[in-house]
Design an enzyme around this catalytic site. Structure first.
Site, mmCIF file in Angstrom:
data_model
loop_
_atom_site.group_PDB
_atom_site.id
_atom_site.type_symbol
_atom_site.label_atom_id
_atom_site.label_comp_id
_atom_site.label_asym_id
_atom_site.label_seq_id
_atom_site.Cartn_x
_atom_site.Cartn_y
_atom_site.Cartn_z
ATOM 1 N N HIS A 198 0.222 -10.936 -9.021
ATOM 2 C CA HIS A 198 -0.508 -11.999 -8.339
ATOM 3 C C HIS A 198 -0.737 -13.121 -8.978
ATOM 4 O O HIS A 198 -1.006 -13.136 -10.078
ATOM 5 C CB HIS A 198 -2.141 -11.262 -7.991
ATOM 6 C CG HIS A 198 -2.899 -12.502 -7.370
ATOM 7 N ND1 HIS A 198 -2.980 -12.748 -5.868
ATOM 8 C CD2 HIS A 198 -3.976 -13.410 -8.095
ATOM 9 C CE1 HIS A 198 -4.003 -13.706 -5.825
ATOM 10 N NE2 HIS A 198 -4.567 -14.128 -7.101
ATOM 11 N N LYS A 214 -0.073 -6.014 -10.785
ATOM 12 C CA LYS A 214 -0.548 -5.208 -9.849
ATOM 13 C C LYS A 214 -0.147 -3.770 -10.248
ATOM 14 O O LYS A 214 0.558 -3.318 -11.300
ATOM 15 C CB LYS A 214 0.118 -5.625 -8.474
ATOM 16 C CG LYS A 214 -0.587 -6.883 -7.929
ATOM 17 C CD LYS A 214 0.439 -7.199 -6.724
ATOM 18 C CE LYS A 214 -0.056 -8.566 -6.264
ATOM 19 N NZ LYS A 214 0.462 -8.761 -4.712
ATOM 20 N N ASN A 257 4.701 -6.375 -4.779
ATOM 21 C CA ASN A 257 5.560 -7.567 -5.499
ATOM 22 C C ASN A 257 5.138 -7.870 -6.675
ATOM 23 O O ASN A 257 5.053 -8.972 -7.102
ATOM 24 C CB ASN A 257 5.482 -8.715 -4.369
ATOM 25 C CG ASN A 257 3.939 -9.183 -4.219
ATOM 26 O OD1 ASN A 257 3.103 -8.241 -4.644
ATOM 27 N ND2 ASN A 257 3.811 -10.077 -3.333
ATOM 28 N N TYR A 277 -8.934 -10.420 -1.641
ATOM 29 C CA TYR A 277 -8.130 -10.737 -0.548
ATOM 30 C C TYR A 277 -8.866 -11.302 0.768
ATOM 31 O O TYR A 277 -8.462 -10.922 1.968
ATOM 32 C CB TYR A 277 -7.266 -9.551 -0.190
ATOM 33 C CG TYR A 277 -6.026 -9.528 -1.329
ATOM 34 C CD1 TYR A 277 -5.149 -10.558 -1.571
ATOM 35 C CD2 TYR A 277 -5.810 -8.263 -2.099
ATOM 36 C CE1 TYR A 277 -4.247 -10.554 -2.497
ATOM 37 C CE2 TYR A 277 -4.777 -8.379 -2.978
ATOM 38 C CZ TYR A 277 -4.066 -9.471 -3.144
ATOM 39 O OH TYR A 277 -2.901 -9.239 -4.187
ATOM 40 N N GLU A 327 -11.163 -16.954 -8.291
ATOM 41 C CA GLU A 327 -10.610 -15.501 -8.562
ATOM 42 C C GLU A 327 -11.009 -15.415 -9.898
ATOM 43 O O GLU A 327 -11.411 -14.154 -10.474
ATOM 44 C CB GLU A 327 -9.400 -15.487 -8.613
ATOM 45 C CG GLU A 327 -8.755 -15.596 -6.993
ATOM 46 C CD GLU A 327 -7.407 -15.797 -6.452
ATOM 47 O OE1 GLU A 327 -6.698 -15.941 -7.679
ATOM 48 O OE2 GLU A 327 -7.090 -15.701 -5.487
#
Ligand code: DAT
Ligand code: MG
Length: 148
Positions: free
Chosen positions: A115, A9, A112, A49, A126
């Site tokens: 992914h 990310k 975080n 998402y 995805e």
């Protein structure tokens, strides 16, 4: 062979973690079959998402994931979807075990680091969202004989 979608990310890219993260997947014995540095559009972020669109944090999540370059990857290997989630650790870095990517590098849930697809179905969805078929490379590695 099973494939999964993994993405460093924007926080992970800014914190220079691309190398350390890809290194963990390589050392584990998984094989990289596609990768690109890219900036995600708002539309792609919302589609990726979509399962969270009713959540209070959805707006911030989309804003965050589009805030800078991400490093999108496809990794291949036996049981790679599940095992990648284990390498990544729990969603909230404060609960993720030391030794996992989120446990070692993250502090708060909003940032975080990484992914990873959570199921075979998500992985397929995805991968197709982020990569064209001709961006994925099928190739043999000698060391596979020593992993399998
Ligand atoms: P994961 O990324 O482990 O699959 P998820 O699908 O539940 O976790 O959520 C997607 C992302 O949304 C997650 O990586 C970080 C963000 N997120 C989840 N819960 C959150 C919360 N309570 N507050 C802020 N961001 C959150
Ligand atoms: Mg998820």
């Amino acid at each position: 062979m099973e494939k999964t979608f993994v993405m460093v990310k924007p926080d992970g890219v800014q914190r220079n973690l691309i190398g350390q993260i890809t290194n963990r997947f390589e050392k584990k014995g998984f094989q990289l079959v596609g990768a690109k540095l890219m900036v995600i559009s708002t539309e792609l972020a919302e589609t990726h998402y979509a399962e969270h669109k009713e959540k209070a944090f959805f707006g911030e999540l989309v804003e965050f994931i589009t805030s800078g370059p991400v490093f999108a990857m496809v990794w291949e290997g036996d049981n790679v979807v599940n095992t990648s989630r284990n390498l990544i650790g729990k969603t909230n870095p404060s609960e993720a075990s030391p030794g996992t990517i989120r446990g070692d590098f993250g502090v708060i849930v909003d940032k975080n680091i990484i992914h990873g697809s959570d199921s075979l179905e998500s992985a397929e969805r995805e991968i197709n969202l982020f990569f064209k078929q001709d961006e994925l490379i099928s190739y043999e590695k000698q060391e596979s004989a020593w992993i399998y």
